[in-house]
Design a protein around this motif. Structure first.
Motif, PDB file in Angstrom:
ATOM      1  N   LEU A 104       0.484  11.646   1.751  1.00 50.62           N
ATOM      2  CA  LEU A 104      -0.842  11.108   2.046  1.00 50.62           C
ATOM      3  C   LEU A 104      -1.787  12.189   2.560  1.00 50.62           C
ATOM      4  O   LEU A 104      -2.992  12.131   2.320  1.00 50.62           O
ATOM      5  N   ALA A 105      -1.243  13.175   3.265  1.00 49.03           N
ATOM      6  CA  ALA A 105      -2.068  14.275   3.769  1.00 49.03           C
ATOM      7  C   ALA A 105      -2.308  15.351   2.722  1.00 49.03           C
ATOM      8  O   ALA A 105      -3.031  16.320   2.992  1.00 49.03           O
ATOM      9  N   ASN A 106      -1.694  15.206   1.549  1.00 46.82           N
ATOM     10  CA  ASN A 106      -1.867  16.149   0.440  1.00 46.82           C
ATOM     11  C   ASN A 106      -1.442  17.566   0.854  1.00 46.82           C
ATOM     12  O   ASN A 106      -2.155  18.545   0.610  1.00 46.82           O
ATOM     13  N   LEU A 107      -0.271  17.648   1.468  1.00 44.47           N
ATOM     14  CA  LEU A 107       0.271  18.931   1.896  1.00 44.47           C
ATOM     15  C   LEU A 107       1.582  19.202   1.168  1.00 44.47           C
ATOM     16  O   LEU A 107       2.293  18.277   0.764  1.00 44.47           O
ATOM     17  N   ARG A 140      11.561  13.380  10.125  1.00 44.07           N
ATOM     18  CA  ARG A 140      11.221  14.373   9.109  1.00 44.07           C
ATOM     19  C   ARG A 140      11.340  13.796   7.706  1.00 44.07           C
ATOM     20  O   ARG A 140      10.510  14.094   6.843  1.00 44.07           O
ATOM     21  N   ASP A 141      12.348  12.975   7.489  1.00 37.15           N
ATOM     22  CA  ASP A 141      12.487  12.334   6.178  1.00 37.15           C
ATOM     23  C   ASP A 141      11.284  11.448   5.875  1.00 37.15           C
ATOM     24  O   ASP A 141      10.762  11.455   4.754  1.00 37.15           O
ATOM     25  N   PHE A 142      10.866  10.680   6.860  1.00 38.37           N
ATOM     26  CA  PHE A 142       9.708   9.804   6.657  1.00 38.37           C
ATOM     27  C   PHE A 142       8.448  10.627   6.387  1.00 38.37           C
ATOM     28  O   PHE A 142       7.659  10.297   5.490  1.00 38.37           O
ATOM     29  N   ASP A 143       8.260  11.700   7.162  1.00 39.75           N
ATOM     30  CA  ASP A 143       7.087  12.544   6.942  1.00 39.75           C
ATOM     31  C   ASP A 143       7.127  13.227   5.576  1.00 39.75           C
ATOM     32  O   ASP A 143       6.078  13.490   4.977  1.00 39.75           O
ATOM     33  N   HIS A 144       8.319  13.507   5.088  1.00 42.51           N
ATOM     34  CA  HIS A 144       8.440  14.158   3.779  1.00 42.51           C
ATOM     35  C   HIS A 144       8.065  13.202   2.651  1.00 42.51           C
ATOM     36  O   HIS A 144       7.378  13.592   1.700  1.00 42.51           O
ATOM     37  N   HIS A 145       8.489  11.963   2.741  1.00 48.51           N
ATOM     38  CA  HIS A 145       8.256  10.995   1.668  1.00 48.51           C
ATOM     39  C   HIS A 145       6.950  10.228   1.825  1.00 48.51           C
ATOM     40  O   HIS A 145       6.527   9.573   0.867  1.00 48.51           O
ATOM     41  N   ALA A 146       6.326  10.300   3.002  1.00 47.79           N
ATOM     42  CA  ALA A 146       5.129   9.484   3.228  1.00 47.79           C
ATOM     43  C   ALA A 146       3.964  10.307   3.767  1.00 47.79           C
ATOM     44  O   ALA A 146       2.954  10.515   3.078  1.00 47.79           O
ATOM     45  N   THR A 147       4.082  10.801   4.998  1.00 44.82           N
ATOM     46  CA  THR A 147       2.950  11.449   5.669  1.00 44.82           C
ATOM     47  C   THR A 147       2.474  12.680   4.916  1.00 44.82           C
ATOM     48  O   THR A 147       1.273  12.894   4.745  1.00 44.82           O
ATOM     49  N   ARG A 148       3.413  13.510   4.481  1.00 46.81           N
ATOM     50  CA  ARG A 148       3.043  14.732   3.767  1.00 46.81           C
ATOM     51  C   ARG A 148       2.280  14.413   2.484  1.00 46.81           C
ATOM     52  O   ARG A 148       1.303  15.105   2.148  1.00 46.81           O
ATOM     53  N   THR A 156       0.830  -1.215   0.000  1.00 41.59           N
ATOM     54  CA  THR A 156       0.000   0.000   0.000  1.00 41.59           C
ATOM     55  C   THR A 156       0.854   1.250   0.000  1.00 41.59           C
ATOM     56  O   THR A 156       0.559   2.220  -0.718  1.00 41.59           O
ATOM     57  N   TRP A 157       1.931   1.243   0.794  1.00 36.94           N
ATOM     58  CA  TRP A 157       2.789   2.423   0.869  1.00 36.94           C
ATOM     59  C   TRP A 157       3.444   2.717  -0.483  1.00 36.94           C
ATOM     60  O   TRP A 157       3.540   3.884  -0.891  1.00 36.94           O
ATOM     61  N   SER A 158       3.906   1.697  -1.160  1.00 37.05           N
ATOM     62  CA  SER A 158       4.585   1.911  -2.435  1.00 37.05           C
ATOM     63  C   SER A 158       3.639   2.440  -3.502  1.00 37.05           C
ATOM     64  O   SER A 158       4.073   3.086  -4.463  1.00 37.05           O
ATOM     65  N   ARG A 159       2.372   2.184  -3.337  1.00 36.67           N
ATOM     66  CA  ARG A 159       1.381   2.666  -4.308  1.00 36.67           C
ATOM     67  C   ARG A 159       0.960   4.102  -4.022  1.00 36.67           C
ATOM     68  O   ARG A 159       0.627   4.855  -4.946  1.00 36.67           O
ATOM     69  N   LEU A 160       0.988   4.515  -2.756  1.00 35.12           N
ATOM     70  CA  LEU A 160       0.469   5.829  -2.386  1.00 35.12           C
ATOM     71  C   LEU A 160       1.567   6.859  -2.106  1.00 35.12           C
ATOM     72  O   LEU A 160       1.304   8.057  -2.176  1.00 35.12           O
ATOM     73  N   ALA A 161       2.756   6.422  -1.793  1.00 36.40           N
ATOM     74  CA  ALA A 161       3.816   7.356  -1.399  1.00 36.40           C
ATOM     75  C   ALA A 161       5.115   7.013  -2.121  1.00 36.40           C
ATOM     76  O   ALA A 161       5.164   6.140  -2.990  1.00 36.40           O
ATOM     77  N   ASP A 162       6.174   7.714  -1.758  1.00 35.66           N
ATOM     78  CA  ASP A 162       7.502   7.510  -2.345  1.00 35.66           C
ATOM     79  C   ASP A 162       8.223   6.433  -1.548  1.00 35.66           C
ATOM     80  O   ASP A 162       8.851   6.708  -0.515  1.00 35.66           O
TER      81      ASP A 162
END
Length: 564
Positions: free
Chosen positions: A325-328, A315-323, A298-304
């Protein structure tokens, strides 16, 4: 007279020869001493500080509003919060405590019973229950809730980042509360607790929808049972944000936030500041990557996914994933939106917040002292030591101080009148002035001044209508709110059309009526509103005065004209 002979050797050679004469063991002891001093400050050990206080510990500092009913009726009865906290002597460091909790923990055995909760978007959340009976008998693989004949209150637990019901501190809390007769349910985050991701939605530090859905579900299933919530670390940020978003529209009657990060942007700067903090940053990022690997498809389909795999910090994880998914656009934007600090003023539920000043993960710089002091529904308890969610106490380090404090606080709150009372109090915000808290002034087209406020309707509104009705019978007040607006608008033309024989007292009657009404609403702003009433009526008075003295002025002008 003796002559002093000077050696031709260099002083540095003499020092070197003297250094060789010192035993090697002395050098070893010296290096060991310097290493101990370095580690004492690097790991922030406070053994000597505890020794100088005769191992009595440091007092707990409480921050609250001076008119807080929560403190007067509940917290004032809590001996633990008015006492001292002394950490385990051989764990006298926030870093040692936090590491010991992570790797050892000494957690009790908890026989959870699992309930699978499906969200409306197709997500899956594991609800792990622990009741008083469960601490004494083997677990059952799955069930649909606690027994209907169990009248004990329900306590929902929101774990921290990458934590679930199997974490040591969660087990300490669940076992203690279940043993005291509470029905504990741990709301595991999506994808944790051995549950797969069944939707394209993941949790984050500002995601409150899962907590909202779980609480609404429990309130629907057990409408007569009081609900309490405890949030830890990131879960505390989610809890406070949820309470601020809901205000009075929540089924929660009491809450506790433990070691909340408060402001994620400040926390991001703090966790990169020192070398010891970078260890935590690295360790937490490893935990996040392990969580992502559990759901790599799922992560590979939705994020980097490549960026996630290379992440070396939160911060690196939030940059490539959380940000993503949150469309920010940026990580800082996510941190600002997810932080709970801006929601503290809207919390309308009795809330106890516990934070440690030496927390190595959530810095003391982010603690919102003034915001908590301004809200009458919040009591902030801070300790000098404790680490992050650790708070070990006693020689054997078998218990956590904050767990005992939460149990005592909830027990006092459950027996108080606050959970049986409708919370209609207004929260004082530090960003608002006293004039902003007073009734607002509405200047109508006819020059009339009326007052209106943004207070919620209810008992307060009915009492206001009763007061207006009584004053109306006395002949010195306006009618009901709805009838007043229509009636005065129809009479506006009559009031604005000046008559030659108009009475000055009749012109001031509307002003007196409004001032009487406003004086009941706010004594502080009465004079300000009176000043506004006078200023706004000056145009009317200016146009009316020539009419009052028209005949008199004609006589004066007629008498003075022949003399000229």
């Amino acid at each position: 007279m003796d002559c002093i002979e000077f050696s031709s050797e260099s002083p540095y050679e003499l020092l070197l020869k003297a250094a060789f004469l010192i035993p090697t063991s002395h050098y070893f002891l010296g290096v060991l001493f310097l290493l101990c001093v370095f580690l004492y400050h690097f790991v922030e050990i406070h053994f000597f500080q505890d020794l100088f206080t005769a191992f009595r510990g440091q007092p707990v500092s409480l921050t609250f509003n001076h008119s807080s009913e929560l403190y007067q009726e509940v917290v004032s009865k809590c001996k633990i919060l008015h006492g001292r906290y002394l950490s385990t002597p051989w764990l006298c460091s926030p870093h040692i405590q936090t590491a010991f909790l992570q790797f050892f923990g000494r957690a009790p055995v908890c026989n959870y019973r699992r309930q699978i909760f499906r969200t409306s978007d197709g997500g899956t959340i594991a609800l792990d229950w622990l009741t008083n009976a469960d601490v004494k008998k083997p677990a059952v693989e799955r069930f649909d809730g606690f027994h209907s004949d169990d009248k004990g209150p329900i306590m929902v637990v929101i774990p921290g980042l990458t934590s679930d019901s199997d974490s040591a501190y969660i087990k300490h809390l669940a076992f203690k509360m279940a043993k005291s007769g509470w029905n504990v349910v741990v709301s595991n985050h999506r994808g944790l607790g051995g549950v797969s991701i069944t939707s394209d939605c993941f949790y984050n530090a500002g995601w409150t929808e899962d907590a909202r859905k779980v609480i609404d579900h429990l309130h629907t299933q057990y409408p007569q049972t009081p609900l309490f919530v405890v949030g830890t670390s990131i879960g505390a940020n989610v809890l406070v944000k949820y309470l601020g978003e809901e205000g009075v529209n929540t089924a929660i009657v009491g809450a506790a936030a433990i070691c909340s990060p408060w402001d994620l942007l400040i926390g991001d700067r703090f966790i990169k500041r020192r070398l010891v903090q970078r260890f935590y940053d690295r360790a937490l990022s490893i935990g996040l990557k392990d969580y992502a690997k559990l759901h790599q498809t799922t992560w590979s389909r939705l994020a980097d996914w490549e960026g996630i795999a290379k992440s070396r910090s939160i911060r690196d994880f939030d940059h490539h994933a959380t940000r993503i998914l949150a469309n920010l656009e940026t990580v800082d934007t996510y941190y600002r939106k997810a932080s709970c600090t801006s929601y503290i003023g809207n919390v309308m539920v009795p809330l106890l917040c516990i934070s440690s000043l030496d927390d190595p993960v959530c810095t003391r710089e982010a603690i919102p002292w003034d915001e908590c002091r301004a809200n009458k529904n919040i009591v902030l308890a801070t300790t000098h030591h404790g680490g992050h969610l650790a708070y070990f106490e006693g020689i054997t380090a078998k218990s956590l101080w904050w767990v005992r404090a939460v149990e005592e606080y909830f027990r006092a709150l459950k027996s108080s009148s606050l959970i049986h009372r409708e919370n209609n109090t207004t929260v004082d915000s530090p960003l608002e002035s006293s004039i902003d808290q007073a009734p607002y002034v509405n200047v109508r087209e006819d020059g009339m001044i009326t007052a209106f406020s943004n207070e919620p309707s209810g008992d307060a509104g009915s009492q206001q209508n009763e007061q207006l009705a009584e004053d109306d019978n006395a002949g010195d007040c306006v009618r009901g709110v709805n009838a007043t607006v229509q009636q005065e608008e129809t009479n506006a033309t009559t009031q604005l059309d000046p008559a030659p024989k108009a009475d000055f007292d009749a012109m001031m009657v509307p002003v007196k009526r409004c001032l009487n009404q406003l004086s009941r609403r706010s004594k502080i702003s009465m004079w300000v509103l009176a000043y506004a009433a006078i200023i706004t009526t000056l145009p009317i008075l200016g146009s009316a005065l020539p009419l009052f003295f028209k005949k008199k002025l004609r006589n004066i002008f007629s008498l003075s004209s022949p003399k000229r």
